[in-house]
Motif scaffolding. Structure first.
Motif, PDB file in Angstrom:
ATOM      1  N   HIS A 148       0.818  -1.222   0.000  1.00  0.00           N
ATOM      2  CA  HIS A 148       0.000   0.000   0.000  1.00  0.00           C
ATOM      3  C   HIS A 148       0.854   1.276   0.000  1.00  0.00           C
ATOM      4  O   HIS A 148       0.287   2.376   0.068  1.00  0.00           O
ATOM      5  CB  HIS A 148      -0.920   0.025   1.219  1.00  0.00           C
ATOM      6  CG  HIS A 148      -2.091  -0.909   1.115  1.00  0.00           C
ATOM      7  ND1 HIS A 148      -2.985  -0.857   0.071  1.00  0.00           N
ATOM      8  CD2 HIS A 148      -2.501  -1.934   1.910  1.00  0.00           C
ATOM      9  CE1 HIS A 148      -3.910  -1.792   0.227  1.00  0.00           C
ATOM     10  NE2 HIS A 148      -3.632  -2.467   1.334  1.00  0.00           N
ATOM     11  N   ILE A 149       2.157   1.148  -0.083  1.00  0.00           N
ATOM     12  CA  ILE A 149       3.023   2.337  -0.010  1.00  0.00           C
ATOM     13  C   ILE A 149       2.664   3.351  -1.096  1.00  0.00           C
ATOM     14  O   ILE A 149       2.583   4.555  -0.843  1.00  0.00           O
ATOM     15  CB  ILE A 149       4.507   1.927  -0.099  1.00  0.00           C
ATOM     16  CG1 ILE A 149       4.961   1.334   1.245  1.00  0.00           C
ATOM     17  CG2 ILE A 149       5.384   3.135  -0.469  1.00  0.00           C
ATOM     18  CD1 ILE A 149       6.394   0.829   1.240  1.00  0.00           C
ATOM     19  N   TRP A 150       2.416   2.879  -2.310  1.00  0.00           N
ATOM     20  CA  TRP A 150       2.185   3.817  -3.407  1.00  0.00           C
ATOM     21  C   TRP A 150       0.746   4.312  -3.485  1.00  0.00           C
ATOM     22  O   TRP A 150       0.405   5.107  -4.357  1.00  0.00           O
ATOM     23  CB  TRP A 150       2.632   3.198  -4.728  1.00  0.00           C
ATOM     24  CG  TRP A 150       4.128   3.222  -4.831  1.00  0.00           C
ATOM     25  CD1 TRP A 150       4.988   2.228  -4.469  1.00  0.00           C
ATOM     26  CD2 TRP A 150       4.941   4.307  -5.290  1.00  0.00           C
ATOM     27  NE1 TRP A 150       6.293   2.635  -4.671  1.00  0.00           N
ATOM     28  CE2 TRP A 150       6.285   3.899  -5.175  1.00  0.00           C
ATOM     29  CE3 TRP A 150       4.656   5.578  -5.779  1.00  0.00           C
ATOM     30  CZ2 TRP A 150       7.341   4.729  -5.539  1.00  0.00           C
ATOM     31  CZ3 TRP A 150       5.705   6.402  -6.147  1.00  0.00           C
ATOM     32  CH2 TRP A 150       7.033   5.974  -6.024  1.00  0.00           C
ATOM     33  N   ASP A 151      -0.109   3.887  -2.547  1.00  0.00           N
ATOM     34  CA  ASP A 151      -1.439   4.505  -2.461  1.00  0.00           C
ATOM     35  C   ASP A 151      -1.303   5.988  -2.128  1.00  0.00           C
ATOM     36  O   ASP A 151      -2.048   6.830  -2.634  1.00  0.00           O
ATOM     37  CB  ASP A 151      -2.290   3.829  -1.390  1.00  0.00           C
ATOM     38  CG  ASP A 151      -2.618   2.380  -1.721  1.00  0.00           C
ATOM     39  OD1 ASP A 151      -2.321   1.935  -2.845  1.00  0.00           O
ATOM     40  OD2 ASP A 151      -3.175   1.693  -0.836  1.00  0.00           O
ATOM     41  N   ASP A 152      -0.368   6.297  -1.243  1.00  0.00           N
ATOM     42  CA  ASP A 152      -0.017   7.678  -0.875  1.00  0.00           C
ATOM     43  C   ASP A 152       1.420   7.619  -0.393  1.00  0.00           C
ATOM     44  O   ASP A 152       1.689   7.454   0.794  1.00  0.00           O
ATOM     45  CB  ASP A 152      -0.941   8.214   0.210  1.00  0.00           C
ATOM     46  CG  ASP A 152      -0.662   9.679   0.555  1.00  0.00           C
ATOM     47  OD1 ASP A 152       0.438  10.173   0.227  1.00  0.00           O
ATOM     48  OD2 ASP A 152      -1.533  10.328   1.169  1.00  0.00           O
ATOM     49  N   VAL A 153       2.350   7.724  -1.332  1.00  0.00           N
ATOM     50  CA  VAL A 153       3.752   7.440  -1.019  1.00  0.00           C
ATOM     51  C   VAL A 153       4.336   8.450  -0.042  1.00  0.00           C
ATOM     52  O   VAL A 153       5.165   8.105   0.806  1.00  0.00           O
ATOM     53  CB  VAL A 153       4.590   7.345  -2.313  1.00  0.00           C
ATOM     54  CG1 VAL A 153       4.684   8.689  -3.018  1.00  0.00           C
ATOM     55  CG2 VAL A 153       5.975   6.768  -2.032  1.00  0.00           C
TER      56      VAL A 153
END
Length: 232
Positions: A148-153
């Motif tokens: 999920h890091i790149w959901d809101d990096v």
């Protein structure tokens, strides 16, 4: 590709110009500076930046597409860490990236990573180098699972922090009403950071695919679904 499209070589020229600019100066170059470095028109640079954002090779400001916010492990915004080299000061985007910077820069055998415990504000600093993890009983807490890091990096990076102890992690979690993520010691953090960005300043670098990333995480001693690995 012809016409107004950006070809692969031009994308790589811009990517390298962003990364080498960060590495040399500690700040993100803007489109006019990138145009001067690459010989491309400013509009072509802007197009390349958008492509690089979409491919997760860098992070643009959602409100200002000309502004590079992150080119991991470098950050243009303060997120809790400073990293001091022999002549250059960088913002460390997170615990992971702050410990990674000396491993990426061949002329920086060690840097001074400084931060404060989010729970109690105790200041901490470590000399982080190539050869061995820094001493210390502090721990890193990562809030957001890797998938999920790149959901809101930016949010994910801002919540990869270093604490005095597990007790301070628990105090902070209770205060912020967050669920516990993943806790690791300094040695594990150092191993995670050591090789993760290898080659990122070289032409032709490609990001790890999920299977190679999972293999790397297991190799450095991480465990469980948080890292996309089997449950313990």
């Amino acid at each position: 590709m012809k016409g107004t499209m950006v070809d692969r070589e031009q994308l790589e020229d811009v990517r390298l110009a962003v990364y080498t600019g960060f590495a040399r100066t500690g700040r993100a170059p803007g489109p006019p500076e990138l145009a001067a470095r690459t010989g491309l028109a400013v509009d072509r640079v802007r197009q390349a930046l958008r492509h690089l954002h979409e491919s997760r090779d860098l992070v643009l400001d959602t409100g200002d597409g000309d502004r590079v916010v992150m080119a991991h492990p470098f950050s243009a915004v303060p997120l809790g860490f400073s990293v001091m080299g022999e002549r250059t000061l960088w913002w460390g985007g997170c615990a992971w990236d702050s410990f990674a910077i000396p491993h990426l820069l061949r002329d920086e055998p060690a840097v001074l990573v400084a931060t404060g415990c989010p729970a109690c504000d105790t200041p901490h600093a470590w000399r982080v180098g190539w050869d061995a993890p820094p001493p210390g009983d502090q721990v890193a807490h990562f809030l957001v699972p890797v998938h999920h890091i790149w959901d809101d990096v930016v949010h994910a990076c801002a919540n990869q922090r270093l604490f005095c102890s597990v007790a301070c992690v628990e105090v902070w979690l209770e205060r912020t009403r967050q669920a516990r993520g993943y806790v690791m010691d300094l040695a594990t953090l150092w191993r995670l950071a050591r090789g993760w960005y290898a080659g990122r300043l070289d032409r032709g670098y490609t990001r790890r695919d999920p299977s190679s990333a999972a293999a790397y995480f297991a190799q450095v001693g991480l465990h469980g679904p948080f890292w996309g690995l089997p449950a313990d």
